[in-house]
Design a protein around this motif. Structure first.
Motif, PDB file in Angstrom:
ATOM      1  N   GLY A  46      53.114  65.994  49.729  1.00 54.72           N
ATOM      2  CA  GLY A  46      52.925  66.283  47.697  1.00 54.72           C
ATOM      3  C   GLY A  46      54.574  66.335  47.496  1.00 54.72           C
ATOM      4  O   GLY A  46      54.826  67.399  47.169  1.00 54.72           O
ATOM      5  N   TYR A  47      55.401  65.479  48.007  1.00 55.81           N
ATOM      6  CA  TYR A  47      56.568  65.722  47.800  1.00 55.81           C
ATOM      7  C   TYR A  47      56.958  65.105  45.672  1.00 55.81           C
ATOM      8  O   TYR A  47      57.645  66.506  45.416  1.00 55.81           O
ATOM      9  N   ILE A  48      56.418  64.465  45.221  1.00 54.19           N
ATOM     10  CA  ILE A  48      56.643  64.376  43.841  1.00 54.19           C
ATOM     11  C   ILE A  48      56.155  66.113  43.331  1.00 54.19           C
ATOM     12  O   ILE A  48      57.271  66.220  41.929  1.00 54.19           O
ATOM     13  N   PRO A  49      54.712  66.797  43.442  1.00 51.80           N
ATOM     14  CA  PRO A  49      54.958  67.906  41.935  1.00 51.80           C
ATOM     15  C   PRO A  49      55.449  68.820  42.649  1.00 51.80           C
ATOM     16  O   PRO A  49      56.572  69.310  41.030  1.00 51.80           O
ATOM     17  N   LEU A  69      70.218  63.258  38.649  1.00 52.01           N
ATOM     18  CA  LEU A  69      69.799  62.076  39.344  1.00 52.01           C
ATOM     19  C   LEU A  69      68.144  62.877  39.884  1.00 52.01           C
ATOM     20  O   LEU A  69      67.430  61.674  40.466  1.00 52.01           O
ATOM     21  N   LEU A  70      67.713  63.413  39.030  1.00 50.68           N
ATOM     22  CA  LEU A  70      66.238  63.845  39.717  1.00 50.68           C
ATOM     23  C   LEU A  70      65.793  62.388  38.688  1.00 50.68           C
ATOM     24  O   LEU A  70      64.896  61.810  38.732  1.00 50.68           O
ATOM     25  N   PHE A  71      66.503  61.812  37.240  1.00 50.05           N
ATOM     26  CA  PHE A  71      66.241  60.774  36.758  1.00 50.05           C
ATOM     27  C   PHE A  71      66.052  59.559  37.986  1.00 50.05           C
ATOM     28  O   PHE A  71      65.222  58.355  37.777  1.00 50.05           O
ATOM     29  N   ASP A  72      67.131  59.595  38.255  1.00 49.69           N
ATOM     30  CA  ASP A  72      67.065  58.160  40.134  1.00 49.69           C
ATOM     31  C   ASP A  72      65.994  58.165  40.322  1.00 49.69           C
ATOM     32  O   ASP A  72      65.991  57.616  40.822  1.00 49.69           O
ATOM     33  N   ILE A  73      65.851  59.633  40.946  1.00 51.50           N
ATOM     34  CA  ILE A  73      65.089  59.778  42.131  1.00 51.50           C
ATOM     35  C   ILE A  73      63.470  59.031  41.621  1.00 51.50           C
ATOM     36  O   ILE A  73      63.274  58.514  42.136  1.00 51.50           O
ATOM     37  N   VAL A  74      63.133  59.944  40.078  1.00 50.30           N
ATOM     38  CA  VAL A  74      61.594  59.498  39.849  1.00 50.30           C
ATOM     39  C   VAL A  74      61.425  58.016  38.871  1.00 50.30           C
ATOM     40  O   VAL A  74      60.839  57.259  39.400  1.00 50.30           O
ATOM     41  N   ARG A  75      62.566  57.587  38.913  1.00 49.12           N
ATOM     42  CA  ARG A  75      63.129  56.075  38.339  1.00 49.12           C
ATOM     43  C   ARG A  75      62.942  54.964  39.987  1.00 49.12           C
ATOM     44  O   ARG A  75      61.978  54.640  39.955  1.00 49.12           O
ATOM     45  N   GLU A  87      48.638  57.252  40.819  1.00 49.04           N
ATOM     46  CA  GLU A  87      47.583  58.240  40.374  1.00 49.04           C
ATOM     47  C   GLU A  87      48.504  59.491  40.364  1.00 49.04           C
ATOM     48  O   GLU A  87      47.504  60.493  39.488  1.00 49.04           O
ATOM     49  N   VAL A  88      48.947  60.002  40.776  1.00 48.87           N
ATOM     50  CA  VAL A  88      50.112  61.091  41.225  1.00 48.87           C
ATOM     51  C   VAL A  88      50.000  61.577  39.453  1.00 48.87           C
ATOM     52  O   VAL A  88      50.313  62.424  38.979  1.00 48.87           O
ATOM     53  N   MET A  89      51.497  60.345  39.904  1.00 48.46           N
ATOM     54  CA  MET A  89      52.183  60.425  38.675  1.00 48.46           C
ATOM     55  C   MET A  89      51.713  60.390  36.544  1.00 48.46           C
ATOM     56  O   MET A  89      52.733  61.171  36.089  1.00 48.46           O
ATOM     57  N   PHE A  90      50.774  59.628  36.657  1.00 50.52           N
ATOM     58  CA  PHE A  90      50.268  59.285  35.489  1.00 50.52           C
ATOM     59  C   PHE A  90      48.967  60.335  35.509  1.00 50.52           C
ATOM     60  O   PHE A  90      48.347  60.802  34.429  1.00 50.52           O
ATOM     61  N   GLU A  93      48.552  66.956  35.033  1.00 43.83           N
ATOM     62  CA  GLU A  93      49.436  67.880  35.771  1.00 43.83           C
ATOM     63  C   GLU A  93      51.214  67.113  35.391  1.00 43.83           C
ATOM     64  O   GLU A  93      51.966  68.180  35.239  1.00 43.83           O
ATOM     65  N   CYS A  94      50.855  66.271  35.951  1.00 46.74           N
ATOM     66  CA  CYS A  94      52.390  65.483  36.254  1.00 46.74           C
ATOM     67  C   CYS A  94      53.091  64.727  35.082  1.00 46.74           C
ATOM     68  O   CYS A  94      54.636  64.287  35.288  1.00 46.74           O
ATOM     69  N   ILE A  95      52.515  64.278  33.864  1.00 47.47           N
ATOM     70  CA  ILE A  95      52.790  62.948  33.248  1.00 47.47           C
ATOM     71  C   ILE A  95      53.549  63.365  32.404  1.00 47.47           C
ATOM     72  O   ILE A  95      55.159  62.954  32.344  1.00 47.47           O
ATOM     73  N   LEU A  96      53.932  64.829  32.102  1.00 54.07           N
ATOM     74  CA  LEU A  96      54.737  65.520  30.910  1.00 54.07           C
ATOM     75  C   LEU A  96      56.015  65.933  32.198  1.00 54.07           C
ATOM     76  O   LEU A  96      57.541  65.443  31.545  1.00 54.07           O
ATOM     77  N   GLY A  97      56.368  65.992  33.545  1.00 57.15           N
ATOM     78  CA  GLY A  97      57.208  65.928  33.458  1.00 57.15           C
ATOM     79  C   GLY A  97      58.162  64.773  34.257  1.00 57.15           C
ATOM     80  O   GLY A  97      58.789  64.387  34.412  1.00 57.15           O
ATOM     81  N   VAL A  98      57.449  63.876  34.502  1.00 57.86           N
ATOM     82  CA  VAL A  98      57.998  62.685  34.430  1.00 57.86           C
ATOM     83  C   VAL A  98      58.945  61.604  34.123  1.00 57.86           C
ATOM     84  O   VAL A  98      59.522  61.535  34.104  1.00 57.86           O
ATOM     85  N   VAL A  99      58.268  61.909  32.612  1.00 53.78           N
ATOM     86  CA  VAL A  99      58.798  61.520  31.727  1.00 53.78           C
ATOM     87  C   VAL A  99      59.594  62.748  31.299  1.00 53.78           C
ATOM     88  O   VAL A  99      60.591  61.518  30.528  1.00 53.78           O
ATOM     89  N   GLY A 100      59.761  63.857  31.365  1.00 56.17           N
ATOM     90  CA  GLY A 100      60.775  64.860  31.131  1.00 56.17           C
ATOM     91  C   GLY A 100      62.138  64.018  32.193  1.00 56.17           C
ATOM     92  O   GLY A 100      62.964  64.518  31.583  1.00 56.17           O
ATOM     93  N   CYS A 101      61.780  64.006  33.052  1.00 60.43           N
ATOM     94  CA  CYS A 101      62.959  63.165  34.178  1.00 60.43           C
ATOM     95  C   CYS A 101      63.390  61.778  33.381  1.00 60.43           C
ATOM     96  O   CYS A 101      65.035  61.664  33.546  1.00 60.43           O
TER      97      CYS A 101
END
Length: 604
Positions: A46-49, A69-75, A87-90, A93-101
């Motif tokens: 459950g690392y992405i959340p 650093l979070l930009f590099d990690i998420v990309r 499935e998790v990132m899209f 619950e997670c999509i706005l945090g992903v695009v925020g990074c």
């Protein structure tokens, strides 16, 4: 699966260890096995959340280093290209945090606005009447995936084969599911069309509907197994008249999207559009027709921000190309369609050319007008090649070539080149009727003047002019060679260093010598069987003079004939006024005797 995940130890998800996490994600990129192990570990723990929670902390305290650093990690995690992570990132619950990074790209001076864009897009998509909640969720997820794919995709030169192939497959399969579901919904497309044609629909909403439907059409037409079904649905809903109406709207974005959709249809189903255009031309007498709309878009509405002239020109050429019409129509039907085109539409296309050219030249200072005229000439050049019979009649009847060559005086060199290219296309046909029209009208004068004006320059206009004269010499178009030498040899003496003109003169003189030898060898027997050479020459001169008076030169445009024994320019001045075809050897009002079917074959 659990055993494999233990083989990849992950640092604890803490702020001070973001650097280690970034290095770990970057280190596995070149190893397929290690990428798989890391993806399994990220999902199982459950690392992405947890990373997205750190993002909220860094953004709240404005920790720029942590955000980079979070930009590099998420990309990097997205570059792993694993479906189990998508499935998790899209997810909601997670999509706005992903695009925020992904907003905090270290290479950008200011953060992006990805979250705001996705939020607004999600709201605007609700105007599309979709009742199935699962389908609505699928559309939202696919839209997000496509947006992320766009912003993380590196430069094409840096992309390796198969890069993000899983993400591409995920998006494509999702689109196919959406398309299948929407086509099953019998109320979906009628409601979309109703909103598009409803005058009460807000402009912004209409733009979003058009963008959505444009993408819907593009994807539907790229799927061969769904294409026919989709086209049948559009036909039942009478979509082409709706599209015609949308192309005429004032909103640039709506008009641009409508043009893109028409371009897709012309590319993937030209027969459908051809059939509609031919039926519309035969059944309607009004001017609000698809071809008229396309022409007016080219010549009457030059929007710099639209920039769709080339696309519209390709569409028009596809609609009036006889070769493409053969797939759905007979030669006779094509000929009848071209009759209608030259009776109803060609005047709309040539209106700017006839309005902006005259015997008394005035400079076209407006660059936009010059571009419009250049586009018109490109289309007319296409017609010269594809509509040989109809275009020849139109050019001669309207004296269109004379009006076009006036543009060779333009300061806009691209426009002068278009005018010369139009003449070159006509001469390239090696048609005797065209050649007589050119010589009798002394239409080489603007070309010769352009050569003289550019004699000491090195530019495209000079090169194109030289290529034209070289073509005439190479193809031995005798009537044109005679006209050039007899009328312009003195003027062209100043460009002796150009061997083309010397070659024309040499070829002319050689042919003239051959003619003189033939005249001198004609035996004439008078009373008492006395050979009188002067009488023979006199008789031949009378025949030539009679030929001039009948306005029927003896020399064809091919290399097998002989040069005319008169000066073309003088003939033009002395020629009596006659009908269009009578001047060129046919009785007035008649053609060369070919049947409509044969003329249709000439055009097609």
């Amino acid at each position: 699966m659990g055993r494999i995940s233990h083989l990849m130890d992950l640092p604890t998800c803490e702020l001070h260890r973001l650097g280690e996490i970034a290095e770990l994600v970057a280190s596995v990129r070149l190893s397929r096995i290690r990428k798989k192990k890391l993806a399994l570990a990220l999902r199982n723990e459950g690392y992405i959340p947890k990373l997205l929670q750190l993002f909220q902390v860094c953004e709240s305290v404005k920790n720029t280093e942590g955000l980079h650093l979070l930009f590099d990690i998420v990309r990097g995690i997205l570059y792993l290209d694993k479906a189990i992570l998508f499935e998790v990132m899209f997810s909601d619950e997670c999509i706005l945090g992903v695009v925020g990074c992904l907003e905090y790209d270290p290479s950008l001076a200011q953060p992006g606005w990805h979250r705001e864009f996705l939020t607004k897009t999600a709201k605007l998509q609700e105007v599309i009447p979709i009742r199935d909640p699962e389908l609505r969720q699928k559309i939202r997820q696919t839209s997000r995936a496509q947006y992320i794919h766009t912003i993380i995709m590196p430069n094409p030169s840096d992309v390796e084969v198969g890069f993000l192939s899983t993400l591409n497959s995920f998006i494509s399969s999702s689109k196919e599911e959406i398309l299948h579901a929407l086509q099953k919904d019998e109320e979906f497309l009628p409601e979309v069309f109703a909103q598009l044609t409803n005058g009460a629909t807000a402009g912004e909403q209409q733009c979003e509907l058009m963008k959505f439907f444009k993408e819907f059409c593009a994807f539907s037409l790229t799927l061969p197994e769904k294409r026919d079904e989709f086209l049948q649905t559009l036909s039942k809903l009478r979509f082409l008249p709706i599209l015609e109406m949308l192309m005429g709207m004032d909103d640039v974005q709506v008009r641009s999207a409508a043009t893109d959709i028409l371009s897709y249809l012309v590319e993937f189903s030209p027969a459908t559009i051809q059939k509609f255009v031919m039926q519309e031309a035969q059944q309607s007498e009004n001017d609000t027709q698809l071809i008229t709309e396309v022409i007016e878009q080219i010549i009457c509405r030059p929007d710099p921000e639209f920039g769709g002239d080339n696309q519209l020109m390709e569409i028009l050429c596809a609609l009036i190309d006889p070769k493409k019409m053969l797939a759905t129509a007979s030669s006779l039907e094509i000929f009848e369609f071209l009759d209608i085109f030259y009776d109803r539409y060609i005047h709309v296309l040539t209106a700017p050319l006839l309005a902006d050219t005259s015997e008394e030249w005035y400079e076209i200072d407006n660059y936009q007008t010059a571009e419009t005229l250049a586009s018109v000439l490109e289309l007319l050049s296409f017609c010269v090649e594809r509509h040989k019979y109809h275009m020849k009649i139109f050019i001669i009847k309207k004296d269109l070539l004379r009006r076009t060559l006036v543009l060779m005086k333009s300061k806009h060199k691209f426009l002068a080149l278009c005018a010369l290219r139009f003449l070159r296309r006509i001469i390239g046909l090696k048609d005797e009727l065209y050649n007589r029209y050119i010589t009798r009208g002394n239409l080489f004068e603007p070309v010769v003047n352009a050569v003289l004006d550019n004699r000491n320059k090195c530019n495209l206009l000079k090169s194109a002019s030289m290529e034209l004269f070289e073509f005439i010499q190479k193809e031995d178009i005798q009537i044109l060679i005679a006209h050039i030498v007899e009328n312009f040899s003195d003027a062209l003496e100043s460009v002796k260093y150009i061997h083309t003109f010397q070659g024309l003169k040499t070829k002319y003189e050689h042919k003239k010598d051959q003619q003189n030898k033939q005249l001198n060898s004609i035996p004439v027997t008078l009373a008492g069987e006395t050979f009188v050479k002067e009488a023979a020459v006199s008789q031949v001169d009378e025949d030539v003079q009679l030929s001039e008076e009948k306005a029927a030169p003896a020399s064809p445009a091919s290399s097998s004939g002989s040069y005319p024994m008169y000066t073309t320019q003088n003939t033009v001045e002395k020629a009596p006024k006659r009908g269009l075809f009578e001047v060129f050897g046919y009785p007035d009002g008649e053609d060369d005797g070919t049947s409509p079917k044969k003329r249709a074959r000439l055009d097609s």
